[in-house]
Design an enzyme around this catalytic site. Structure first.
Site, short mmCIF file in Angstrom:
data_model
loop_
_atom_site.label_atom_id
_atom_site.label_comp_id
_atom_site.label_asym_id
_atom_site.label_seq_id
_atom_site.Cartn_x
_atom_site.Cartn_y
_atom_site.Cartn_z
N PHE A 16 110.41 -15.70 -21.68
CA PHE A 16 109.49 -16.76 -21.29
C PHE A 16 109.91 -17.39 -19.97
O PHE A 16 111.06 -17.28 -19.57
CB PHE A 16 109.35 -17.80 -22.39
CG PHE A 16 110.64 -18.44 -22.83
CD1 PHE A 16 111.39 -19.21 -21.95
CD2 PHE A 16 111.08 -18.27 -24.14
CE1 PHE A 16 112.56 -19.83 -22.36
CE2 PHE A 16 112.27 -18.88 -24.55
CZ PHE A 16 113.01 -19.65 -23.67
N SER A 247 120.26 -22.16 -22.49
CA SER A 247 120.03 -20.81 -23.00
C SER A 247 118.66 -20.70 -23.63
O SER A 247 118.20 -21.61 -24.32
CB SER A 247 121.12 -20.46 -24.02
OG SER A 247 120.56 -20.12 -25.26
N LYS A 248 118.01 -19.61 -23.34
CA LYS A 248 116.66 -19.41 -23.87
C LYS A 248 116.65 -19.43 -25.40
O LYS A 248 115.68 -19.87 -26.00
CB LYS A 248 116.10 -18.08 -23.37
CG LYS A 248 115.80 -18.08 -21.89
CD LYS A 248 115.11 -16.79 -21.46
CE LYS A 248 114.75 -16.86 -19.98
NZ LYS A 248 114.02 -15.68 -19.52
N ARG A 249 117.71 -18.96 -25.97
CA ARG A 249 117.74 -18.86 -27.42
C ARG A 249 118.05 -20.19 -28.08
O ARG A 249 117.41 -20.58 -29.05
CB ARG A 249 118.80 -17.84 -27.85
CG ARG A 249 118.55 -16.44 -27.28
CD ARG A 249 119.37 -15.39 -27.98
NE ARG A 249 119.17 -15.43 -29.42
CZ ARG A 249 120.14 -15.64 -30.30
NH1 ARG A 249 121.37 -15.80 -29.89
NH2 ARG A 249 119.88 -15.67 -31.59
#
Length: 462
Positions: A16, A247-249
């Site tokens: 994303f 972090s994307k996560r």
RNA sequence: GGCCCCGUCGUCUAGUGGCCUAGGACGCAGCCCUCUCAAGGCUGAGAUCGCGGGUUCGAAUCCCGCCGGGGCUACCA
């Protein structure tokens, strides 16, 4: 004559759209506008494993939402197209070929395992790792698969960073690195400087994670005989609230689209992002975009990473919401309130305006308009007051001021305070402890429905 | 491990040798306003400037060391 400024952002479509991309884009646009320059969007999609076309679309969508428009890009072309690295493969191969024939690069046949072993060995001997140059001096025979490695010339690499000043790196510490992977794709370290040079980028403005990459890229530019960018600017990283890298996560705030979904105004987000890493040196905190363009300078950008803070963003967003004029606010609210017509939204706005720090909160205040709350059980004397309210409301003109006046009168006659009188009404009407002021809560509901809910509460259906 | 960047209230920051008994903003607490919740107004708590040495009449500001965080060191970008 001053050269015309050309800047770029080069996101990779591997997930994303990232908050950092918005931040970097903002600084690039600010600088470009300031100098009457050109802003280029290039898609760095050289990681075939992780690239997805839908992610690329997400980047466009997010940037457009923020109104950070680009002058050249994959979707609109430009003098240096294509603007997608996956479509420029011939270019990179050609340039790599040149380096190969000039003896400035060489083929490497080492397997990942062999490389890993080298690295382990170096670690074991507590010696800083650099590629052994085995394939330069003594390449293994009979192997088909190869990558291309740049023969690092070493020496000292210096460049100007607009935020940190003159930077100096010792290139003797840098090992020969891969420029073309064995799948034929260039690495970022190669494609990026090649494109920057070919696309005549004058100022490279990017995140601080690229600071140590710069000498790699500069050596490549020199080896290819290209002109170097005039200057670099490495912007401080945006950190998560816990101080870790976003972090994307693990951190939802890394996801740009989320801000739109929650009802942050793009101009407010930009304002916050500008402040996160830069300040004007004055107490001013709220800026129009044009003011940012006017005031922004790299000398005043922070050198340390900054933590992302929802609270401050919420405040800024609330400030922006409150300065929007009513019809504009209503327009922006529409997608959050699909069950309501614009007229109703507009009528709610005077009361709603100061109560939101993000647009999505409008739902909490207004959902009683389309969903019927479960009727509470009322004490006898409470029920009596609700009945009094019904009487007061029956023939009143159905708008906030008149409702308020009628209710005030009923409160007077009831002998109890406003709190005691209004709280049950609020409960009956909305099923909640918190709502817009009671006269708005009523006025927004059609009279029949309002009276019905009040009525129903006074005679429970046992 | 090596190289690079960074280190002021909880957070974002002002501060470039004396104006700093370290200023502002967000958040927080209290009060006012008030039908709830906000918004608004006022007041307040909150940093011995990461630590330790220097230099100096004087240091958050200069120098050295240490510690801590981050980045790079990938056939990720």
């Amino acid at each position: 004559m001053a050269v015309s400024v050309r800047v770029r952002i080069a996101p990779s479509p591997t997930g994303f759209a990232h908050l950092g991309t918005a931040s970097t884009a903002l600084y690039n646009v600010l600088f470009a506008r300031q100098r009457g320059g050109t802003f280029v969007l290039r898609i760095d999609d050289t990681d075939i494993e992780r690239n997805r076309p839908e992610y690329e679309l997400l980047i466009y969508e997010s940037l457009r939402w923020l109104d950070l428009g680009w002058d050249e890009g994959p979707d609109r072309g430009g003098p240096h197209q294509p603007y997608r690295q996956s479509e420029r493969l011939d270019q990179y191969r050609e340039q790599a070929e040149r380096l190969l024939t000039d003896g400035k690069a060489y083929r490497c046949y080492c397997t990942p395992e062999e490389l890993e072993a080298e690295r382990k060995q170096a670690q074991l001997e507590k010696r800083p790792y650099k590629y052994s140059r085995r394939c330069l001096t003594n390449p293994p025979a009979g192997r088909a698969v190869s990558a291309v490695r740049f023969k690092v010339p070493g020496g000292e690499v210096t460049f100007t960073d607009m935020v940190r000043g003159e930077m100096k790196f010792d290139a003797d510490l840098i090992g020969d690195f891969i420029i073309i992977k064995s799948d034929g794709y260039p690495t970022y370290q190669f494609a990026s400087p090649v494109d920057d040079a070919v696309m005549k980028i004058t100022h490279v403005i990017r995140g601080e994670e690229h600071l140590s990459n710069t000498p790699y890229q500069l050596m490549l530019i020199d080896a290819l005989g290209y002109e170097r960018p005039i200057a670099y600017a490495h912007m401080p990283l945006i950190l998560a609230h816990d101080g870790a890298k976003l972090s994307k996560r693990r951190h939802p705030e890394a996801n740009l689209i989320l801000f739109r979904e929650q009802g942050y105004l793009p101009e407010a987000l930009l304002n916050y992002l500008a402040l996160l890493g830069w300040n004007p040196g004055t107490p001013q905190e709220l800026f129009t975009f044009d003011e940012l363009v006017q005031k922004f300078s790299f000398e005043r950008v922070q050198h340390a990473g900054a933590r992302f803070d929802w609270e401050k963003l919420n405040w800024i967003n609330g400030e922006y919401i409150r300065t929007l004029d009513d019809s504009e606010l209503a327009r922006r609210l529409q997608s959050f309130l699909p069950n309501l017509d614009v007229a109703t939204i507009e009528r709610a706005i005077p009361a709603l305006k100061t109560r939101m720090h993000k647009l999505a909160q409008a739902v909490d205040y207004l959902d009683y308009l389309w969903s019927d709350p479960t009727p509470p059980v009322l004490e006898p004397d409470t029920s009596e007051r609700v009945r009094a309210a019904i009487d007061a409301l029956k023939d009143v003109s159905w708008e906030p001021a008149a409702i308020e006046a009628a209710l005030e009168k009923a409160v007077q006659q009831s002998g109890v305070g406003k709190g005691k009188f209004y709280t049950p009404l609020r409960d009956v009407l909305t099923g909640k402890k918190v709502s817009l002021p009671i006269h708005y809560t009523l006025a927004l509901l059609p009279r029949e429905i309002a009276l019905f809910r009040l009525q129903r509460a006074t005679n429970p259906p046992d």
